[in-house]
Every structure is written in C-alpha cells, then in structure tokens.
Design a protein around this motif. Structure first.
Motif, PDB file in Angstrom:
ATOM      1  N   LEU A   9      30.551  47.484  41.468  1.00 38.11           N
ATOM      2  CA  LEU A   9      31.975  47.159  41.389  1.00 38.11           C
ATOM      3  C   LEU A   9      32.292  46.019  40.433  1.00 38.11           C
ATOM      4  CD1 LEU A   9      33.071  47.652  45.096  1.00 38.11           C
ATOM      5  CD2 LEU A   9      33.445  49.175  43.151  1.00 38.11           C
ATOM      6  N   GLY A  10      31.348  45.639  39.620  1.00 39.66           N
ATOM      7  CA  GLY A  10      31.632  44.654  38.580  1.00 39.66           C
ATOM      8  C   GLY A  10      31.342  43.226  38.996  1.00 39.66           C
ATOM      9  N   PRO A  11      31.882  42.278  38.207  1.00 39.52           N
ATOM     10  CA  PRO A  11      31.571  40.868  38.424  1.00 39.52           C
ATOM     11  C   PRO A  11      31.996  40.381  39.806  1.00 39.52           C
ATOM     12  CG  PRO A  11      33.209  41.145  36.674  1.00 39.52           C
ATOM     13  CD  PRO A  11      32.809  42.507  37.119  1.00 39.52           C
ATOM     14  N   LYS A  12      31.215  39.409  40.303  1.00 36.63           N
ATOM     15  CA  LYS A  12      31.450  38.876  41.646  1.00 36.63           C
ATOM     16  C   LYS A  12      31.801  37.398  41.600  1.00 36.63           C
ATOM     17  CE  LYS A  12      27.970  41.905  43.709  1.00 36.63           C
ATOM     18  NZ  LYS A  12      26.713  41.926  44.447  1.00 36.63           N
ATOM     19  N   VAL A  13      32.549  36.982  42.594  1.00 32.14           N
ATOM     20  CA  VAL A  13      32.807  35.577  42.881  1.00 32.14           C
ATOM     21  C   VAL A  13      32.408  35.362  44.333  1.00 32.14           C
ATOM     22  CG1 VAL A  13      34.586  33.804  43.152  1.00 32.14           C
ATOM     23  CG2 VAL A  13      34.697  35.384  41.227  1.00 32.14           C
TER      24      VAL A  13
END
Length: 151
Positions: A86-90
């Motif tokens: 699902l792409g970049p994470k924070v």
C-alpha cells in the motif's frame, strides 16, 4: 459536471475485481485518493472550510493515530501489521489508510444524519454518531478480510 468525480470513483471501483497484481495495487491507491478527494471536496462545497478541517483532523489525523497505536501495541484491534503493497508508511501505517478512513467517514456521517433525523426536525447527535460509527465498523469488517487476502 459535478457528478464526474463520483462517476470516476465508481468506475475505478468496478475496475478493482478486474485488475490483478501491480495494476490492482495502483488502482487501489488511486481509488482511495480519489475517494478522499471526493469526500473532502463535497464536505467543503456543502459545509465549508471549518467542517472540512474538522473532518480531516478527526478522520485523517485521528485515523492515523489510532492505526499507529494499533500497529505498535495491538490495542484496540489485536496484533496486526501492514505489508508493503500500500505504499509509503508513517509510524507503520501506509499513508493511504487514514485517507480511506476519511473517504468513508464522510458518507457514513451524511447517511447517519439522514437516519438519525427521520421523523424529527433536527438530527439526534448521539444517535448520528452511533450510526456513523456503526457504518464505519461495517465497512471495516467487510474490507479487512479482503486486505488480508491481498497481503
């Protein structure tokens, strides 16, 4: 012309079961981004800047916070994590996840407002909050098994 974003969103969702692999992942992220944009734009157009800012703060900011706590501690949802699809994470949470909460929170809030005020002149706020929460929980229970299946 004002229905075009909603029609585009519906078509993107129709495409989901027809796509696979990387195309499905990209379509998922684009669909969530479009859904977020449609909900935020509708909130702004119908309720103004203040309500839209509250929507974003509570659902995007609050959604990220709750998901980050959940990923880090297992509370309140139990132990889970997000894969890389699902792409970049924070804070261990893909950025698309809080956007999805906002996307669905706005229509849940609108539908709950209609249901909570049936037969009354004004909306019953506690009933509306409960109905909107129920709507979001139902959406999440529907979506989670699909997310697990997709990895």
């Amino acid at each position: 012309m004002r229905w075009l974003p909603l029609a585009t969103l519906v078509l993107a969702q129709i495409g989901y079961p027809l796509a696979s692999g990387d195309a499905r992942t990209v379509l998922t992220i684009l669909t969530v981004g479009l859904g977020y944009g449609v909900s935020v734009a509708h909130a702004f157009a119908t309720k103004g800047l203040r309500a839209t800012a509250v929507l974003i703060a509570v659902t995007t900011g609050g959604g990220l916070a709750v998901e980050a706590v959940g990923v880090a501690t297992g509370f309140p949802f139990g132990a889970y994590s997000y894969g890389a699809l699902l792409g970049p994470k924070v804070l261990g949470v893909p950025l698309v996840i809080p956007l999805a909460w906002t996307w669905m929170a706005w229509p849940a809030w609108l539908a709950a407002g209609q249901l909570a005020s049936r037969g009354e002149r004004t909306s019953n706020v506690p009933r509306r909050v409960a109905l909107a929460g129920l709507g979001l929980a139902a959406w999440d229970l529907f979506l989670d098994p699909q997310m697990v299946t997709e990895g």
